[in-house]
Enzyme design. Structure first.
Site: not given
Ligand code: SAH
Length: 516
Positions: A38, A60, A175
């Site tokens: 994704d 998504k 998020m």
């Molecule tokens: N499983 C992921 C999170 C998924 S929810 C994890 O552990 O990182 C998706 C959210 O993760 C996004 O809306 C944002 O808030 C955050 N996110 C993921 N990658 C990011 C990045 N490189 N920089 C900033 N926020 C990030």
């Protein structure tokens, strides 16, 4: 393990920087028949797949669902039941708001073997990349990772703001950008001081990483004014203050720069590593592939020269590739290097000399600069008219050196040891990046990287490659390359002082930062 069933690896890809994946995660990419990935998993990780592996994007986008979660769960089951090794690559850690539970559950229901391979979660790594450790002895002894997405509807109360605000030191919201205002309001209402520091970090660990800081009272306005968009993590807590001192990657001279590397993959690693080390994001688009000469005449001429290796008084190698292919062919024809025993061997440039040294041959080194009178100074005293010179080069080699040697009365045999062919693998992704102005610098390390890039873009359907490249800075390794760039009507931003990769990178950072 059932015999005819496939298996699934549910893999955390890390927050973005492709080196922040685990070794097991990388192995799962290498083993996969199908990779289901994704948006937050860096597509650059995909280049480690088997050439025949199938790719399925189920990303998504915030307002556009390509596949519903239930459909993804089912897709994994279907692929595994076809007997495939499936790697499901997800951003960050699969267990942190990654819905891995739902995916694993359906796999378990079908008796399909799966591994869950943790990843580095953005909730911790992204603050770290912005110089904010989520805990610190002086400031906080607890941290909570909270979804900022569910507010204000169903789980308004399930978040239990009051407990959060009272009990937790550092809060990291994922998020949450769209609901920032409510988050800040609730935290203040529940007793957090309005002057509590807050940071938002978007696209952390990617070249696009950007950070904005403020307080619970003013961050919402700041974020609006800056039009700061997701994906971002929101960090609330005293630890945010540490950023002033601890921010580190932003201090690197190529921070924020996505740099396209166009040279052949086999030669790209030095440039890629340097860009990476200096905080930039290297993106490889090898527009050249090197291969042995394809014309039978060229191959025959090469073999004839190699069969008569003992006849040459001089062998002059002009590039690392020339050395590699020369020795590769000697080995294929089982020709012993001692047949070169009487020859003087010269190398153009220190890298070529190094490649020879690796094979036990200490050569005279000619200056790497091709232009100017200096080229033969180093060996001129030893050159005698009538001597035989072997010049193994590429099909695109310049004619300056042989011409000068002939003028000096030497008998020159030029042979092609390899040829450059156009390559454009993964071109769609590059075009996408260029169209989004996400490539900041193009590097050209030879004339053929220039012509091949333009040709590759054309063949990929871009009618006017020059206009697609507008606004992208261009770095050239030497005057010949620069000439080709100029002929193509493109402006040159950076020019290496010496024809080396290190000097090329130096030219890109001059005027800003410190090479480390
Ligand atoms: N499983 C992921 C999170 C998924 S929810 C994890 O552990 O990182 C998706 C959210 O993760 C996004 O809306 C944002 O808030 C955050 N996110 C993921 N990658 C990011 C990045 N490189 N920089 C900033 N926020 C990030």
């Amino acid at each position: 393990m059932a015999v005819n069933k496939g298996r699934v690896f549910l893999v955390g890809a890390g927050p973005g920087d492709p080196k922040l994946i685990s070794v097991r995660g990388m192995e799962a990419i290498q083993r996969a028949d199908v990779i289901v990935y994704d948006r937050l998993a860096n597509p650059r990780l995909l280049k480690h797949r088997k050439p025949e592996a199938e790719l399925i994007f189920v990303g998504k986008l915030p307002d556009k669902h390509i596949l519903k979660q239930e459909e993804i769960n089912q897709l994994l089951v279907d692929l595994a039941l076809q007997g495939k090794v499936v790697t499901r690559l997800k951003g960050g850690d699969p267990s942190v708001f990654g819905r891995v539970g739902e995916e694993a559950e359906l796999l378990a229901d079908h008796g399909i073997t799966y591994d869950i391979i943790p990843g580095i979660t953005s909730s911790i790594a992204v603050p770290t990349y912005a110089g904010i450790p989520v805990t610190h002895r002086d400031f906080t002894s607890s941290v909570a990772i909270v979804t900022g997405h569910e507010y204000p509807n169903k789980t308004y109360s399930s978040l239990n703001w009051e407990h959060l605000a009272k009990a937790i030191g550092t809060m990291v919201f994922l998020m949450g950008v769209a609901n920032l205002e409510q988050i800040c309001r609730e935290l203040i209402r529940c007793g957090k001081p309005p002057e509590m520091p807050v940071a938002l970090v978007r696209w952390g660990t990617w070249a696009d990483q950007a950070t904005i800081t403020g307080t619970l009272a003013d961050i919402t306005e700041k974020v609006k004014a800056a039009d700061f968009k997701s994906p971002a993590v929101i960090i609330v807590g005293e630890v945010v203050k540490l950023r002033d001192k601890l921010s580190w990657i932003e201090k690197k001279p190529l921070f924020g720069k996505r740099v396209l590397v166009t040279r052949a993959r086999s030669q790209a690693s030095e440039l890629v590593d340097l860009i990476d080390d200096l905080g930039g994001e290297p993106v490889e688009f090898p527009v050249i592939r090197l291969q042995p000469p394809s014309r039978p005449e060229a191959q025959e001429a090469l073999d004839r020269a190699l069969d008569n290796l003992q006849e040459y008084d001089w062998i002059i190698l002009t590039s690392v590739n020339g050395v590699d292919f020369f020795f590769r062919r000697l080995r294929e024809r089982k020709i012993d290097v001692r047949r070169m025993g009487k020859a003087h061997i010269a190398a153009v440039g220190p890298k070529t000399a190094e490649a020879l040294a690796e094979r036990g041959i200490i050569a005279n080194v000619l200056p790497a600069k091709f232009q100017g009178e200096g080229i033969l100074d180093a060996i001129q005293g030893d050159l005698n008219a009538g001597q035989k010179v072997l010049l193994p080069t590429a099909d695109l080699a310049r004619d300056y050196l042989p011409a000068r040697l002939k003028e000096l009365g030497l008998e020159v045999t030029e042979v092609d040891v390899y040829e450059n062919v156009l390559s454009m693998d993964d071109g769609e992704e590059i075009i996408h990046l260029l169209q989004n102005q996400s490539i900041h610098i193009l590097t050209f390390t030879s004339s053929s990287t220039v012509t091949n890039l333009l040709e590759a873009l054309k063949q990929l359907g871009i009618e006017d490659p020059q206009s697609l490249l507008q606004g992208v800075e261009i770095a050239c390794i030497g005057p010949k390359t620069a000439e080709t760039v100029a002929q193509a009507g493109l402006p040159i931003t950076y020019m290496a002082e010496e024809a080396t990769v290190a000097s090329l990178v130096q030219s890109m950072i001059q005027g800003g930062g410190n090479p480390t």
